[in-house]
Write a protein that holds these residues in place. Structure first.
Motif, mmCIF file in Angstrom:
data_model
loop_
_atom_site.group_PDB
_atom_site.id
_atom_site.type_symbol
_atom_site.label_atom_id
_atom_site.label_comp_id
_atom_site.label_asym_id
_atom_site.label_seq_id
_atom_site.Cartn_x
_atom_site.Cartn_y
_atom_site.Cartn_z
ATOM 1 N N ALA A 48 0.788 -1.393 -0.042
ATOM 2 C CA ALA A 48 0.160 0.200 -0.157
ATOM 3 C C ALA A 48 1.037 1.280 0.004
ATOM 4 N N ASN A 49 1.975 1.292 0.430
ATOM 5 C CA ASN A 49 3.045 2.060 0.374
ATOM 6 C C ASN A 49 3.994 2.409 -0.890
ATOM 7 N N GLY A 50 3.706 1.325 -1.798
ATOM 8 C CA GLY A 50 4.469 1.253 -2.992
ATOM 9 C C GLY A 50 5.549 0.551 -3.017
ATOM 10 N N THR A 51 5.663 -0.291 -2.152
ATOM 11 C CA THR A 51 6.888 -1.138 -2.125
ATOM 12 C C THR A 51 6.669 -2.720 -2.190
ATOM 13 N N PRO A 52 6.789 -3.536 -3.342
ATOM 14 C CA PRO A 52 6.762 -4.897 -3.496
ATOM 15 C C PRO A 52 7.635 -5.715 -2.396
ATOM 16 N N VAL A 53 6.890 -6.862 -2.127
ATOM 17 C CA VAL A 53 7.259 -7.781 -1.155
ATOM 18 C C VAL A 53 8.062 -9.109 -1.686
ATOM 19 N N ILE A 54 8.959 -9.410 -0.969
ATOM 20 C CA ILE A 54 9.554 -11.027 -1.300
ATOM 21 C C ILE A 54 9.293 -11.760 0.015
ATOM 22 N N PHE A 55 8.522 -12.582 -0.130
ATOM 23 C CA PHE A 55 7.910 -13.230 1.224
ATOM 24 C C PHE A 55 8.007 -14.730 1.030
ATOM 25 N N GLY A 56 8.168 -15.431 2.169
ATOM 26 C CA GLY A 56 7.932 -16.829 2.225
ATOM 27 C C GLY A 56 6.458 -17.250 1.661
ATOM 28 N N GLU A 57 6.635 -18.274 0.878
ATOM 29 C CA GLU A 57 5.140 -18.632 0.272
ATOM 30 C C GLU A 57 4.183 -19.184 1.281
ATOM 31 N N ASN A 58 4.590 -19.416 2.510
ATOM 32 C CA ASN A 58 3.661 -19.961 3.427
ATOM 33 C C ASN A 58 2.989 -18.582 4.295
ATOM 34 N N ILE A 59 3.360 -17.438 3.970
ATOM 35 C CA ILE A 59 2.878 -16.290 4.643
ATOM 36 C C ILE A 59 1.495 -15.837 4.108
ATOM 37 N N GLY A 60 0.334 -15.973 5.154
ATOM 38 C CA GLY A 60 -1.072 -16.015 4.687
ATOM 39 C C GLY A 60 -1.323 -14.705 3.789
ATOM 40 N N CYS A 61 -0.837 -13.642 4.007
ATOM 41 C CA CYS A 61 -1.238 -12.266 3.109
ATOM 42 C C CYS A 61 -0.824 -12.530 1.619
ATOM 43 N N CYS A 62 -0.015 -13.500 1.336
ATOM 44 C CA CYS A 62 0.336 -13.591 -0.130
ATOM 45 C C CYS A 62 -0.858 -13.862 -0.859
ATOM 46 N N GLU A 63 -1.797 -14.283 -0.293
ATOM 47 C CA GLU A 63 -3.150 -14.619 -0.712
ATOM 48 C C GLU A 63 -3.726 -13.386 -1.275
ATOM 49 N N ILE A 64 -3.526 -12.265 -0.817
ATOM 50 C CA ILE A 64 -4.194 -11.000 -1.176
ATOM 51 C C ILE A 64 -3.454 -10.143 -2.130
ATOM 52 N N ILE A 65 -2.168 -10.416 -2.216
ATOM 53 C CA ILE A 65 -1.245 -9.446 -2.815
ATOM 54 C C ILE A 65 -0.972 -9.936 -4.278
ATOM 55 N N ASP A 66 -1.427 -9.138 -5.241
ATOM 56 C CA ASP A 66 -1.222 -9.495 -6.665
ATOM 57 C C ASP A 66 0.198 -9.876 -7.099
ATOM 58 N N ARG A 67 0.360 -10.943 -7.991
ATOM 59 C CA ARG A 67 1.612 -11.482 -8.177
ATOM 60 C C ARG A 67 2.534 -10.328 -8.848
#
Length: 269
Positions: free
Chosen positions: A191-210
């Motif tokens: 939401a602040n304009g910075t993309p993420v590199i996250f573990g695939e097991n982290i729940g919020c990845c379900e709501i973040i566009d690829r």
């Protein structure tokens, strides 16, 4: 006083609707810990709560799966509703270079922000190992609890009360959590304009566009290396409005979340 419906957000057996933002069995398995007395009490309390609830609201599909696998809950009484997001954003006319000077960060490096107060669970050992092997072109920026000992290619910025600006100052936000049922850091960063590199097991990845995330296996160091190599080859850049990268169903208000929970509990046989 008679209540029409009771909703529990903690270990309160007897509620008609229970909101599940994590399970203790899931946490112990992820952390590779054996249960002690308190753990066994917590798990027993969870089982009573889940068995008595008419509806269990899981805050991510991965929580729904844990409830089925670890507690044997009938899937018909589990529904996924992402938690209402209260995201702190801040508009600024400052450029990324100006923000980096504000936080005393180098302007010629690729910066990976690691916001954490629980370093072991958030995966700091894995990240530390990766960045210490680097040539200094990539830096890990730790915000929150200070890391122990010397850490090559890591900068500590302390506890920050300007997190929206710190997100904007960095290229990516990174987490390698062993257990993260949702993870508000993800949508806050995006939401602040910075993309993420996250573990695939982290729940919020379900709501973040690829288009705004890259994921990796937190149990595999090579997977992390490959994910960062992918970003080197094809950097992610987000354009406003940044909420376009978050699923609309995750942007409900608290009131809307409660109303939808009440609607769904009426559908349970």
């Amino acid at each position: 006083m008679k209540l029409d419906t009771s909703i529990a957000c903690s270990l309160t057996p007897g509620a008609e609707i229970d909101c599940c933002g994590g399970t203790h069995i899931g946490y112990l398995k992820a952390m590779k810990r054996s249960p002690w007395f308190y753990d066994r009490w917590t798990i027993a309390t969870e089982r009573r709560l889940y068995s008595r609830a008419k509806l269990i609201v899981a805050h991510a599909d991965i929580m729904k799966q844990e409830l089925r696998d670890f507690y044997g809950i009938n899937p018909d009484k589990i529904t996924t509703l992402y938690p209402p997001l209260t995201i702190n954003t801040q508009d600024t006319d400052q450029t990324r270079s100006e923000l980096r000077r504000h936080f005393h960060l180098p302007d010629d490096k690729t910066l990976f922000l690691f916001p954490s107060s629980s370093h072991k669970r958030k995966g700091f050992p894995l990240l530390k190992d990766y960045f210490e092997k680097g040539n200094g072109e990539e830096l890990l920026i730790v915000a929150g609890r200070p890391p122990k000992g010397e850490c090559k290619n890591t900068l500590y910025v302390g506890y920050c009360n300007e997190m929206p600006l710190l997100y904007k100052a960095c290229d990516y936000t990174i987490l390698a959590s062993s257990y993260e049922p949702f993870g508000m850091v993800g949508p806050e960063s995006v939401a602040n304009g910075t993309p993420v590199i996250f573990g695939e097991n982290i729940g919020c990845c379900e709501i973040i566009d690829r288009k705004a995330r890259v994921t990796f296996n937190v149990s595999d160091a090579e997977s992390l290396t490959s994910a960062i190599s992918l970003l080197k080859a094809s950097p992610l850049t987000l354009t406003p409005p940044y909420t376009q990268y978050l699923a609309k169903k995750s942007l409900a208000s608290v009131r809307e979340h409660v109303e939808e929970s009440l609607r769904r509990v009426q559908l349970v046989p």
